[in-house]
Design a protein around this motif. Structure first.
Motif, PDB file in Angstrom:
ATOM      1  N   GLY A   1       0.828  -1.203   0.000  1.00 57.29           N
ATOM      2  CA  GLY A   1       0.000   0.000   0.000  1.00 57.29           C
ATOM      3  C   GLY A   1       0.861   1.251   0.000  1.00 57.29           C
ATOM      4  O   GLY A   1       2.067   1.197   0.224  1.00 57.29           O
ATOM      5  N   GLY A   2       0.240   2.381  -0.236  1.00 57.87           N
ATOM      6  CA  GLY A   2       0.932   3.663  -0.232  1.00 57.87           C
ATOM      7  C   GLY A   2       1.039   4.173   1.189  1.00 57.87           C
ATOM      8  O   GLY A   2       0.083   4.713   1.728  1.00 57.87           O
ATOM      9  N   ASP A   3       2.189   4.000   1.803  1.00 57.26           N
ATOM     10  CA  ASP A   3       2.372   4.330   3.212  1.00 57.26           C
ATOM     11  C   ASP A   3       3.163   5.607   3.403  1.00 57.26           C
ATOM     12  O   ASP A   3       3.977   5.986   2.561  1.00 57.26           O
ATOM     13  CB  ASP A   3       3.117   3.187   3.920  1.00 57.26           C
TER      14      ASP A   3
ATOM     15  N   GLY B   1       4.288  -0.552  -3.129  1.00 55.60           N
ATOM     16  CA  GLY B   1       3.404   0.603  -3.304  1.00 55.60           C
ATOM     17  C   GLY B   1       4.181   1.906  -3.304  1.00 55.60           C
ATOM     18  O   GLY B   1       5.375   1.944  -3.050  1.00 55.60           O
ATOM     19  N   GLY B   2       3.482   2.982  -3.593  1.00 57.87           N
ATOM     20  CA  GLY B   2       4.075   4.314  -3.603  1.00 57.87           C
ATOM     21  C   GLY B   2       4.115   4.872  -2.196  1.00 57.87           C
ATOM     22  O   GLY B   2       3.091   5.272  -1.655  1.00 57.87           O
ATOM     23  N   ASP B   3       5.295   4.907  -1.607  1.00 55.53           N
ATOM     24  CA  ASP B   3       5.448   5.302  -0.207  1.00 55.53           C
ATOM     25  C   ASP B   3       6.172   6.632  -0.071  1.00 55.53           C
ATOM     26  O   ASP B   3       6.925   7.040  -0.952  1.00 55.53           O
ATOM     27  CB  ASP B   3       6.242   4.227   0.549  1.00 55.53           C
ATOM     28  N   SER B   4       5.976   7.271   1.074  1.00 55.77           N
ATOM     29  CA  SER B   4       6.701   8.482   1.446  1.00 55.77           C
ATOM     30  C   SER B   4       7.410   8.209   2.765  1.00 55.77           C
ATOM     31  O   SER B   4       6.761   7.900   3.765  1.00 55.77           O
ATOM     32  CB  SER B   4       5.744   9.668   1.620  1.00 55.77           C
TER      33      SER B   4
ATOM     34  N   GLY C   1      12.774   2.487   0.005  1.00 52.37           N
ATOM     35  CA  GLY C   1      11.398   2.674  -0.437  1.00 52.37           C
ATOM     36  C   GLY C   1      10.744   1.394  -0.919  1.00 52.37           C
ATOM     37  O   GLY C   1       9.532   1.254  -0.844  1.00 52.37           O
ATOM     38  N   GLY C   2      11.521   0.437  -1.424  1.00 51.13           N
ATOM     39  CA  GLY C   2      10.968  -0.818  -1.920  1.00 51.13           C
ATOM     40  C   GLY C   2      10.372  -0.652  -3.310  1.00 51.13           C
ATOM     41  O   GLY C   2      10.535   0.379  -3.961  1.00 51.13           O
ATOM     42  N   PRO C   3       9.623  -1.652  -3.785  1.00 48.53           N
ATOM     43  CA  PRO C   3       9.012  -1.576  -5.109  1.00 48.53           C
ATOM     44  C   PRO C   3       7.949  -0.474  -5.165  1.00 48.53           C
ATOM     45  O   PRO C   3       7.239  -0.249  -4.192  1.00 48.53           O
ATOM     46  CB  PRO C   3       8.359  -2.953  -5.291  1.00 48.53           C
ATOM     47  N   GLY C   4       7.859   0.187  -6.288  1.00 51.44           N
ATOM     48  CA  GLY C   4       6.868   1.244  -6.458  1.00 51.44           C
ATOM     49  C   GLY C   4       7.544   2.601  -6.593  1.00 51.44           C
ATOM     50  O   GLY C   4       8.747   2.738  -6.426  1.00 51.44           O
ATOM     51  N   ALA C   5       6.756   3.619  -6.905  1.00 54.72           N
ATOM     52  CA  ALA C   5       7.266   4.981  -7.029  1.00 54.72           C
ATOM     53  C   ALA C   5       7.245   5.618  -5.649  1.00 54.72           C
ATOM     54  O   ALA C   5       6.191   6.005  -5.147  1.00 54.72           O
ATOM     55  CB  ALA C   5       6.403   5.768  -8.014  1.00 54.72           C
ATOM     56  N   ASP C   6       8.412   5.739  -5.030  1.00 53.02           N
ATOM     57  CA  ASP C   6       8.507   6.200  -3.653  1.00 53.02           C
ATOM     58  C   ASP C   6       9.211   7.544  -3.555  1.00 53.02           C
ATOM     59  O   ASP C   6      10.060   7.886  -4.375  1.00 53.02           O
ATOM     60  CB  ASP C   6       9.291   5.179  -2.817  1.00 53.02           C
ATOM     61  N   PHE C   7       8.879   8.295  -2.512  1.00 55.19           N
ATOM     62  CA  PHE C   7       9.561   9.538  -2.172  1.00 55.19           C
ATOM     63  C   PHE C   7      10.220   9.332  -0.820  1.00 55.19           C
ATOM     64  O   PHE C   7       9.553   8.940   0.143  1.00 55.19           O
ATOM     65  CB  PHE C   7       8.569  10.712  -2.095  1.00 55.19           C
TER      66      PHE C   7
ATOM     67  N   PRO D   1      18.966   7.260   0.982  1.00 50.46           N
ATOM     68  CA  PRO D   1      17.944   6.231   0.808  1.00 50.46           C
ATOM     69  C   PRO D   1      18.153   5.486  -0.510  1.00 50.46           C
ATOM     70  O   PRO D   1      18.802   5.986  -1.424  1.00 50.46           O
ATOM     71  CB  PRO D   1      16.641   7.032   0.804  1.00 50.46           C
ATOM     72  N   VAL D   2      17.551   4.284  -0.598  1.00 53.78           N
ATOM     73  CA  VAL D   2      17.608   3.502  -1.837  1.00 53.78           C
ATOM     74  C   VAL D   2      16.191   3.220  -2.311  1.00 53.78           C
ATOM     75  O   VAL D   2      15.227   3.271  -1.535  1.00 53.78           O
ATOM     76  CB  VAL D   2      18.402   2.179  -1.657  1.00 53.78           C
ATOM     77  N   ASN D   3      16.059   2.929  -3.607  1.00 53.34           N
ATOM     78  CA  ASN D   3      14.764   2.622  -4.235  1.00 53.34           C
ATOM     79  C   ASN D   3      13.749   3.744  -4.034  1.00 53.34           C
ATOM     80  O   ASN D   3      12.590   3.510  -3.779  1.00 53.34           O
ATOM     81  CB  ASN D   3      14.208   1.284  -3.737  1.00 53.34           C
ATOM     82  N   CYS D   4      14.244   4.958  -4.203  1.00 53.94           N
ATOM     83  CA  CYS D   4      13.363   6.126  -4.056  1.00 53.94           C
ATOM     84  C   CYS D   4      13.458   7.004  -5.282  1.00 53.94           C
ATOM     85  O   CYS D   4      14.464   7.034  -5.946  1.00 53.94           O
ATOM     86  CB  CYS D   4      13.747   6.936  -2.836  1.00 53.94           C
TER      87      CYS D   4
END
Length: 142
Positions: free
Chosen positions: A88-90, A109-112, A124-130, A139-142
């Motif tokens: 989920g977007g967390d 998910g798309g996380d912040s 950030g993991g998979p997804g479009a993260d900030f 940070p990585v994966n952001c």
């Protein structure tokens, strides 16, 4: 006879006392609330839906899991354990940052992710993260 029994019990108590003093205390997340309900333990879980989770510091080995849904997680003390937003977007905020063993993970998910000084891992993991860290490890994966 009674004095012999008392000496034996006293000796047993002296041997047992150091064992009680050296026992390792269980890890526990302090001052956590999940959707307004106080929760404690080495692992604190949200629900499969959207949650609001707020905690103090996380000791090494402690874990906070948002699980599913769009969770809002705030850790007010240093993170030496793991915070995982889950699917989920967390939105995860670690105000005091992370120690070398600390991990703040967005999950799927798309996380912040907002982290103070980062000596650990912010992913950030998979997804479009900030992701934003105040200083330290990027940070990585952001």
């Amino acid at each position: 006879m009674i004095s012999h029994v008392l000496r034996t019990l006293s000796a047993a108590a002296l041997l047992a006392a150091p064992l009680a003093l050296t026992a390792t205390p269980a890890q526990a997340v302090t001052s956590c609330t999940v959707n307004g309900r106080v929760v404690s333990g080495a692992t604190v879980n949200g629900t499969t839906g959207s949650d609001y989770i707020s905690c103090g510091a996380l000791a090494p080995g402690d874990t906070v899991n948002g699980l599913g849904g769009s969770d809002y997680i705030v850790i007010n003390g240093p993170v030496a354990g793991t915070v995982d937003g889950g699917a989920g977007g967390d939105s995860v905020t670690a105000v005091a940052g992370t120690t070398a063993s600390g991990r703040v993970l967005g999950g799927d998910g798309g996380d912040s992710l907002f982290v103070g000084p980062n000596a650990g891992t912010v992913d950030g993991g998979p997804g479009a993260d900030f992701c934003r860290v105040a200083s330290g490890n990027p940070p990585v994966n952001c």
